[in-house]
Write a protein that holds these residues in place. Sequence first.
Motif, PDB file in Angstrom:
ATOM      1  N   VAL A   1       0.509  -0.900   0.179  1.00 27.84           N
ATOM      2  CA  VAL A   1       0.039   0.044   0.156  1.00 27.84           C
ATOM      3  C   VAL A   1       0.950   1.034   0.187  1.00 27.84           C
ATOM      4  CG1 VAL A   1      -1.596   1.009   0.878  1.00 27.84           C
ATOM      5  CG2 VAL A   1      -1.602  -0.901   0.831  1.00 27.84           C
ATOM      6  N   ILE A   2       1.666   1.695   0.716  1.00 22.39           N
ATOM      7  CA  ILE A   2       2.719   2.186   0.799  1.00 22.39           C
ATOM      8  C   ILE A   2       3.512   2.195  -0.581  1.00 22.39           C
ATOM      9  CG2 ILE A   2       5.308   3.084   1.801  1.00 22.39           C
ATOM     10  CD1 ILE A   2       4.202   2.006   4.035  1.00 22.39           C
ATOM     11  N   SER A   3       3.892   1.700  -0.496  1.00 27.19           N
ATOM     12  CA  SER A   3       4.500   1.790  -2.677  1.00 27.19           C
ATOM     13  C   SER A   3       3.488   2.414  -3.257  1.00 27.19           C
ATOM     14  CB  SER A   3       5.156   0.418  -3.272  1.00 27.19           C
ATOM     15  OG  SER A   3       6.294   0.162  -2.145  1.00 27.19           O
ATOM     16  N   THR A   4       2.805   1.633  -3.881  1.00 26.83           N
ATOM     17  CA  THR A   4       1.841   2.112  -4.525  1.00 26.83           C
ATOM     18  C   THR A   4       1.287   3.382  -3.715  1.00 26.83           C
ATOM     19  OG1 THR A   4       0.691  -0.140  -4.367  1.00 26.83           O
ATOM     20  CG2 THR A   4      -0.798   1.911  -5.159  1.00 26.83           C
ATOM     21  N   ILE A   5       0.888   4.043  -3.013  1.00 25.15           N
ATOM     22  CA  ILE A   5       0.664   5.176  -2.409  1.00 25.15           C
ATOM     23  C   ILE A   5       1.270   6.301  -3.014  1.00 25.15           C
ATOM     24  CG2 ILE A   5       0.207   7.325  -1.095  1.00 25.15           C
ATOM     25  CD1 ILE A   5      -1.691   5.351   0.461  1.00 25.15           C
ATOM     26  N   THR A   6       2.918   5.949  -3.125  1.00 23.86           N
ATOM     27  CA  THR A   6       3.874   7.015  -3.366  1.00 23.86           C
ATOM     28  C   THR A   6       3.978   6.794  -5.209  1.00 23.86           C
ATOM     29  OG1 THR A   6       5.402   5.938  -1.027  1.00 23.86           O
ATOM     30  CG2 THR A   6       6.460   6.293  -3.322  1.00 23.86           C
ATOM     31  N   LYS A   7       4.183   6.057  -5.441  1.00 21.05           N
ATOM     32  CA  LYS A   7       4.196   5.860  -7.158  1.00 21.05           C
ATOM     33  C   LYS A   7       2.638   6.414  -7.940  1.00 21.05           C
ATOM     34  CE  LYS A   7       5.960   1.086  -7.818  1.00 21.05           C
ATOM     35  NZ  LYS A   7       5.852  -0.338  -8.079  1.00 21.05           N
ATOM     36  N   GLN A   8       1.301   6.553  -7.071  1.00 22.60           N
ATOM     37  CA  GLN A   8       0.482   7.248  -7.517  1.00 22.60           C
ATOM     38  C   GLN A   8       0.363   9.159  -6.881  1.00 22.60           C
ATOM     39  OE1 GLN A   8      -2.977   6.371  -4.543  1.00 22.60           O
ATOM     40  NE2 GLN A   8      -3.455   4.143  -6.145  1.00 22.60           N
ATOM     41  N   ARG A   9       1.368   9.031  -6.083  1.00 23.22           N
ATOM     42  CA  ARG A   9       2.257  10.481  -6.066  1.00 23.22           C
ATOM     43  C   ARG A   9       2.890  10.980  -7.476  1.00 23.22           C
ATOM     44  NH1 ARG A   9       2.540  10.172   0.059  1.00 23.22           N
ATOM     45  NH2 ARG A   9       0.429  10.397   0.791  1.00 23.22           N
ATOM     46  N   GLY A  10       3.580  10.206  -8.522  1.00 22.35           N
ATOM     47  CA  GLY A  10       3.592  10.471  -8.758  1.00 22.35           C
ATOM     48  C   GLY A  10       4.880  11.930  -9.222  1.00 22.35           C
ATOM     49  N   SER A  11       6.133  11.400  -8.081  1.00 23.25           N
ATOM     50  CA  SER A  11       7.189  11.010  -8.061  1.00 23.25           C
ATOM     51  C   SER A  11       8.316  10.716  -8.121  1.00 23.25           C
ATOM     52  CB  SER A  11       7.572  12.353  -6.707  1.00 23.25           C
ATOM     53  OG  SER A  11       8.491  13.037  -6.659  1.00 23.25           O
ATOM     54  N   PRO A  12       8.625  10.447  -8.979  1.00 26.08           N
ATOM     55  CA  PRO A  12      10.127   9.128  -8.945  1.00 26.08           C
ATOM     56  C   PRO A  12      10.759   9.809  -8.526  1.00 26.08           C
ATOM     57  CG  PRO A  12      10.193  10.577 -11.381  1.00 26.08           C
ATOM     58  CD  PRO A  12       8.653  10.681 -10.202  1.00 26.08           C
ATOM     59  N   LYS A  13      11.802  10.915  -8.106  1.00 30.56           N
ATOM     60  CA  LYS A  13      12.896  11.442  -7.355  1.00 30.56           C
ATOM     61  C   LYS A  13      12.573  10.565  -5.233  1.00 30.56           C
ATOM     62  CE  LYS A  13      12.478  15.896  -8.119  1.00 30.56           C
ATOM     63  NZ  LYS A  13      12.728  16.963  -7.940  1.00 30.56           N
ATOM     64  N   ASN A  14      10.968  10.612  -5.710  1.00 29.85           N
ATOM     65  CA  ASN A  14      10.382  10.308  -4.064  1.00 29.85           C
ATOM     66  C   ASN A  14      10.373   8.977  -3.784  1.00 29.85           C
ATOM     67  OD1 ASN A  14      11.881  12.496  -2.667  1.00 29.85           O
ATOM     68  ND2 ASN A  14       9.631  13.182  -2.768  1.00 29.85           N
ATOM     69  N   SER A  15      11.015   7.713  -4.981  1.00 29.79           N
ATOM     70  CA  SER A  15       9.754   6.410  -4.826  1.00 29.79           C
ATOM     71  C   SER A  15      10.902   5.519  -4.542  1.00 29.79           C
ATOM     72  CB  SER A  15       9.867   6.240  -6.448  1.00 29.79           C
ATOM     73  OG  SER A  15       9.531   4.729  -6.576  1.00 29.79           O
ATOM     74  N   LEU A  16       9.743   4.691  -3.457  1.00 24.45           N
ATOM     75  CA  LEU A  16       9.892   3.389  -2.391  1.00 24.45           C
ATOM     76  C   LEU A  16      11.147   2.992  -3.061  1.00 24.45           C
ATOM     77  CD1 LEU A  16       7.386   3.886   0.544  1.00 24.45           C
ATOM     78  CD2 LEU A  16       9.773   4.948   0.704  1.00 24.45           C
ATOM     79  N   ASP A  17      11.025   2.889  -5.261  1.00 28.16           N
ATOM     80  CA  ASP A  17      11.793   1.472  -5.386  1.00 28.16           C
ATOM     81  C   ASP A  17      12.756   1.832  -5.861  1.00 28.16           C
ATOM     82  OD1 ASP A  17       9.777  -0.204  -3.994  1.00 28.16           O
ATOM     83  OD2 ASP A  17       8.136   0.163  -6.250  1.00 28.16           O
ATOM     84  N   ASP A  18      12.893   3.285  -5.589  1.00 26.94           N
ATOM     85  CA  ASP A  18      14.048   3.945  -6.176  1.00 26.94           C
ATOM     86  C   ASP A  18      14.836   3.806  -5.604  1.00 26.94           C
ATOM     87  OD1 ASP A  18      16.558   5.325  -7.648  1.00 26.94           O
ATOM     88  OD2 ASP A  18      15.312   7.116  -7.954  1.00 26.94           O
ATOM     89  N   GLU A  19      15.937   2.748  -5.913  1.00 29.82           N
ATOM     90  CA  GLU A  19      16.875   2.350  -5.000  1.00 29.82           C
ATOM     91  C   GLU A  19      18.458   3.528  -4.543  1.00 29.82           C
ATOM     92  OE1 GLU A  19      19.365  -1.389  -6.490  1.00 29.82           O
ATOM     93  OE2 GLU A  19      17.993  -2.231  -6.380  1.00 29.82           O
ATOM     94  N   GLY A  20      18.045   4.391  -5.654  1.00 25.65           N
ATOM     95  CA  GLY A  20      18.966   5.972  -5.025  1.00 25.65           C
ATOM     96  C   GLY A  20      18.212   6.696  -4.396  1.00 25.65           C
ATOM     97  N   ALA A  21      17.402   6.598  -3.987  1.00 20.65           N
ATOM     98  CA  ALA A  21      16.581   7.674  -3.259  1.00 20.65           C
ATOM     99  C   ALA A  21      16.514   7.962  -2.382  1.00 20.65           C
ATOM    100  CB  ALA A  21      15.309   7.610  -3.724  1.00 20.65           C
ATOM    101  N   VAL A  22      16.476   9.128  -1.691  1.00 18.39           N
ATOM    102  CA  VAL A  22      16.663   9.309  -0.379  1.00 18.39           C
ATOM    103  C   VAL A  22      15.748  11.098  -0.220  1.00 18.39           C
ATOM    104  CG1 VAL A  22      18.864   8.728  -0.442  1.00 18.39           C
ATOM    105  CG2 VAL A  22      18.702  11.370  -0.699  1.00 18.39           C
TER     106      VAL A  22
END
Length: 187
Positions: free
Chosen positions: A160-181
């Motif tokens: 659910v957390i990943s889905t909501i993060t993706k829905q917000r449409g901010s790839p810079k803040n994506s939880l699945d982006d390994e380099g994101a902070v």
Amino acid sequence: DITPQKLKLKVLEAPYNLETKNVINFEEEEDFQKEAISICIKQNIKKFHYLHNKYSHVTGAYQKPSSFDKLKLQYNTVNSATICKFIKDFEFSAVITKEEVVHLYRLVNSKILSHEELQPMNIDGFIKFITQLAIYIYTKTPFDQEIFSYSECLKKFMDVISTITKQRGSPKNSLDDEGAVPGGGRK
């Protein structure tokens, strides 16, 4: 897939009594439960670190720390207020009240982390809290009709957390982006 938004229609009006619900001590659970939770935590460890870093940098009223140790503690821990912000940000407030979150925070602090006084949580405490929160949410109405293992509860919560993060449409803040902070930067 059930998201917190869809649950608003399913949550019953009767309050859920957290007093009768206890936290799960995995040291007392069977080996397969401990192993399944351990695997699920390892699969989501980057997400846990991302979330912990993001919410440990949220502070309330500014208080000038008296030492660098206190400053480090302030920026490396989360408290019940930032946990409540986390719940609101990821729309779980549809299925759990602020009072339930604070009570669960106290239970985890005393029974799992063995703190005599209420203390902010470091990354390990945060992971234990999120695990307990996921189990709590996915074993109460309307989910109590379905049987989820502890690891399935945690997996659904993190999904659910990943889905909501993706829905917000901010790839810079994506939880699945390994380099994101937190803050949109990269490691």
